[in-house]
Design an enzyme around this catalytic site. Structure first.
Site, PDB file in Angstrom:
ATOM      1  N   SER A  94      47.320  32.588  36.900  1.00  0.00           N
ATOM      2  CA  SER A  94      46.892  33.825  36.234  1.00  0.00           C
ATOM      3  C   SER A  94      47.997  34.363  35.349  1.00  0.00           C
ATOM      4  CB  SER A  94      46.535  34.892  37.268  1.00  0.00           C
ATOM      5  OG  SER A  94      46.220  36.105  36.600  1.00  0.00           O
TER       6      SER A  94
ATOM      7  N   TYR B 237      47.764  39.479  45.183  1.00  0.00           N
ATOM      8  CA  TYR B 237      47.108  38.474  44.319  1.00  0.00           C
ATOM      9  C   TYR B 237      48.143  37.799  43.414  1.00  0.00           C
ATOM     10  CZ  TYR B 237      44.306  36.630  40.435  1.00  0.00           C
ATOM     11  OH  TYR B 237      43.766  35.818  39.469  1.00  0.00           O
TER      12      TYR B 237
END
Ligand code: NAP
Length: 256
Positions: A149, A162
């Site tokens: 990400s 995350y």
């Protein structure tokens, strides 16, 4: 019904790929793109079997082969189950896309072990279990594509756990590329920016303040499309990237 021919001139013709989390979102788009390029694709899902069936049908329409397989990626047998689906149906495995993942946004003051466990088990343990099963079958020329990400670069709020999972994926990509390089196996990571999927952003939410600010800060002034990510995946899966390994490629419109 029209019988569709495999795309034998496609960039991935003759290759067999597993795409995890391919029942929707980015994974579904990667599966479709691989089908269009002539690959045989294992469309993996966890809970959305009907969606996976629909994606597999599209892959066949577009010029590839497809089967579906269901498994929670964090389960002990997940790797074997998913990789066997490729080997038993298509006789080999050339490309693994570790895309299945979850994100739970929460202020760190509300951290719990469960919050950590869920995200690390799916995003990190799942990636490692499937990769471990795949490397037993890979031959020279195989390619692993981890979906990380861009959030590790610009660190949005309330996402520290995350982001830690995706930081682990960045590090794993580089370390595994060194380890598997001598076998001719490549390992790279695509780091998407905020990408519009069915789940996440319907048309209304694209005008929310958060998204507006996000777009204003993005040099290319838009959100990502799933096809942006899929195009990078085609490149990393294909022999066009034969001398590229250990790379982490931001596909984020320049936001970092
Ligand atoms: P999505 O639409 O929520 O789809 C997630 C996929 O992962 C689904 O196919 C889901 O399967 C599967 N999955 C979730 N938990 C699983 C588990 N425990 N075992 C097996 N499969 C599981 O996600 P997305 O937005 O396309 O994101 C895909 C990847 O890109 C993720 O790794 C995410 O972190 C990353 N990413 C996304 C964005 C974005 O803006 N969309 C940005 C940066 C990075 P079922 O539905 O069948 O249960």
């Amino acid at each position: 019904m029209t019988k569709h021919m495999n795309n034998e001139a496609g960039k991935l013709a003759g290759k067999v790929a597993v795409v995890t989390g391919a029942s929707k979102g980015i994974g579904a788009e990667i599966a479709r793109a691989f089908g269009r390029e002539g690959a045989s694709v294992v469309v993996h899902y966890n809970s959305s079997k009907a969606d996976a069936d629909a994606v597999a049908a599209e892959v066949r329409e577009l010029g590839g082969n497809a089967v579906i397989v269901g498994a929670d990626v964090s389960g002990e047998d997940a790797g074997t189950t998913i990789v066997n689906a490729a080997v038993e149906n298509f006789g080999r495995l050339d490309v693994l896309v570790n895309n299945a993942g979850i994100s739970e946004f929460r202020a760190f003051e509300e951290f719990t072990a469960d919050h950590y466990e869920r995200q690390f088990r799916t995003n990190v343990l799942g990636t490692m279990l499937i990769t471990a099963a795949a490397v037993k079958h890979f031959e020279t020329g195989a390619s692993i594509i981890n979906i990380g990400s861009s959030a590790t670069e610009f660190t949005p709020p309330a996402a520290s756990v995350y982001i830690a999972t995706k930081g682990a994926i960045d590090a794993f990509t580089r370390a595994l590329a060194s380890e598997l390089g001598p076998r001719g196996i490549r390992v790279n990571c695509i780091k998407p920016g905020m990408t519009v999927t069915e789940k996440q952003l319907d048309d209304d939410s694209t005008v929310s303040d958060f998204v507006k600010t996000f777009v204003e800060q993005t040099p290319l002034r838009r959100l990502g499309k799933t096809t942006d990510i899929a195009n990078a995946a085609i490149f990393l899966a294909s022999d066009a990237s034969a001398f590229i390994t250990g790379e982490r490629i931001l596909v984020s419109g320049g936001l970092r």
